[in-house]
Scaffold this motif. Structure first.
Motif, PDB file in Angstrom:
ATOM      1  N   SER A 226      -6.734  31.925 -11.383  1.00 21.64           N
ATOM      2  CA  SER A 226      -5.265  31.973 -10.370  1.00 21.64           C
ATOM      3  C   SER A 226      -4.744  31.203 -10.489  1.00 21.64           C
ATOM      4  N   LEU A 227      -5.067  29.494 -10.230  1.00 18.41           N
ATOM      5  CA  LEU A 227      -5.183  29.014  -9.347  1.00 18.41           C
ATOM      6  C   LEU A 227      -4.248  27.605 -10.493  1.00 18.41           C
ATOM      7  N   LEU A 231      -0.583  27.354  -9.969  1.00 20.11           N
ATOM      8  CA  LEU A 231      -0.287  26.098  -9.454  1.00 20.11           C
ATOM      9  C   LEU A 231       0.816  25.836  -9.874  1.00 20.11           C
ATOM     10  N   MET A 288      -6.324  24.643   0.816  1.00 17.93           N
ATOM     11  CA  MET A 288      -5.629  25.544   0.522  1.00 17.93           C
ATOM     12  C   MET A 288      -4.864  25.635   1.691  1.00 17.93           C
ATOM     13  N   VAL A 368      -1.233  32.709  -1.644  1.00 16.30           N
ATOM     14  CA  VAL A 368      -1.659  31.017  -0.598  1.00 16.30           C
ATOM     15  C   VAL A 368      -2.418  31.815  -0.171  1.00 16.30           C
ATOM     16  N   PHE A 371      -5.022  33.342  -0.333  1.00 22.27           N
ATOM     17  CA  PHE A 371      -6.582  32.616  -1.160  1.00 22.27           C
ATOM     18  C   PHE A 371      -7.607  32.254  -0.498  1.00 22.27           C
TER      19      PHE A 371
END
Length: 396
Positions: A226-227, A231, A288, A368, A371
């Motif tokens: 996902s990052l 990102l 994070m 986020v 996450f």
């Protein structure tokens, strides 16, 4: 195994590791260019990164039996060939070819993902930590290079995103040549019999320890992919330039490398790895949380560095657990297939889900926050996966 044979297989493993992430991470930095050319939605672009994970999940359970029939040498060569063809099809066909080529890539990478931990356990049983360290650091190094090279190749050299992604064909072709001596390995030798546990063993899918390892693998993969996919886009949404976002994508991969080198070596020194899991997840959640509120280049850089250390540690632990929680190389291959099948199936929803959430909310705040929650779960799963309990091998 003679000295020169050991050197050849070590070099082969190193070069294979270079090919197992870079063709995927290379996409993240040019995702905006792909979206502009194709007019895909954010969810559809996220699916380009998700597709290899779905392929991993589908293909991984069949790699073990295929290895028994063909031999690890031939099967790995076929996997490299699939990667090479996938890179060409993804870049030089139509829009549908992006997905077809990515599927081919996924098949080839899945073969390497499953085979390498079993080969390491069998061929280097007394140096599992060292070989895992070399393997994971090789993957992360070239994952970083893949993420960092895409924009310079596509924009600075004016090659466009298609040629930038096709750049990796050269590395794959070289790796295939390096691996050719292994192609002649005898199918029925003990080296090739790395994939089956036999009818007398308890199914790996019934082992609680195997499920903790699988959940840890799946959660860290969900976060990682996902990052990798989003990102740079998230950073750009804070008002930063795309060049800075590309640099941060590179930093996310590069800063992880020390963790991928050190963590596997430390794993061998402790009876269980719960302490290493705690340190890794603390770094990850700290980064994070800071990323959640970052608005300046310096704070983003610090948050990405902390996340990278947590990411590198969690990747290394997920691969090390395959060997550490297995009593022998046979079981290691079974656990490798299970964790990378069910684990990547869980991870596959990550990039596309985050894209859909953004399309719906028009903000990266909720992804986020998700996450952060997943990192807490990662620590929970790792607490059990890190315990010194082997997967069961009792007769069924």
């Amino acid at each position: 195994m003679r000295g020169y044979e050991k050197i050849l297989i070590i070099i082969g493993i190193i070069f294979i590791s270079f090919n197992l992430r870079a063709p995927i991470t290379a996409v993240g930095s040019v995702v905006g260019m792909i979206q502009a050319d194709s007019m895909f939605s954010s969810g559809m672009v996220g699916f380009i990164t998700t597709l290899p994970l779905l392929t991993f999940a589908i293909v991984s359970p069949f790699v073990a039996k295929s290895s028994q029939k063909l031999g690890y040498g031939k099967l790995m060569a076929f996997g490299l060939f699939f990667i090479l063809i996938g890179e060409l099809v993804r870049s030089y066909t139509n829009l549908i070819g992006i997905f077809i080529g990515t599927t081919f890539l996924g098949i080839g990478i899945a073969i390497g993902n499953v085979l390498i931990p079993g080969i390491i356990k069998l061929k280097f049983s007394d140096k599992v930590g060292l070989m895992t360290s070399i393997y994971t650091s090789g993957m992360c190094t070239f994952a970083a290079i893949g993420a960092g090279l895409s924009i310079p190749l596509a924009k600075d050299l004016d090659l466009g995103w298609k040629n930038a992604l096709a750049f990796w064909v050269v590395l794959t072709a070289i790796t295939l040549l390096i691996w050719l001596p292994q192609f002649k390995a005898k199918r029925n030798s003990n080296v090739n019999h790395i994939a089956t546990g036999g009818a007398s063993a308890t199914s790996i899918w019934k082992s609680p320890t195997a499920w903790w390892v699988t959940l840890f693998m799946g959660t860290q993969s969900f976060l990682f992919y996902s990052l990798v996919a989003w990102l740079p886009t998230i950073i750009i949404s804070t008002g930063m330039k795309d060049s800075f976002a590309g640099t941060m994508a590179l930093a996310f991969q590069l800063v992880a490398i020390p963790a991928t080198l050190i963590i596997p070596l430390l794993c061998d020194k402790f009876k269980n790895q719960r302490g290493l899991v705690s340190i890794t997840c603390l770094l990850y959640i700290s980064g994070m949380s800071l990323f959640l509120i970052s608005q300046t280049q310096m704070s983003i850089l610090l948050s990405v560095a902390l996340m990278a250390l947590g990411m590198g540690g969690s990747i290394s632990l997920s691969i090390a657990f395959i060997s550490l929680r297995s009593p022998n190389s046979v079981r290691a291959s079974e656990l490798s297939g299970m964790s990378q099948s069910a684990g990547y199936l869980l991870a596959a929803v990550g990039p596309i889900l985050m894209g859909v959430i953004y399309d719906t909310s028009k903000s990266w705040l909720l992804p986020v926050i998700i996450f952060c929650g997943l990192i807490i779960l990662l620590g929970f799963f790792g607490w059990f996966a890190g315990n010194d309990i082997k997967t069961e091998i009792r007769p069924a």
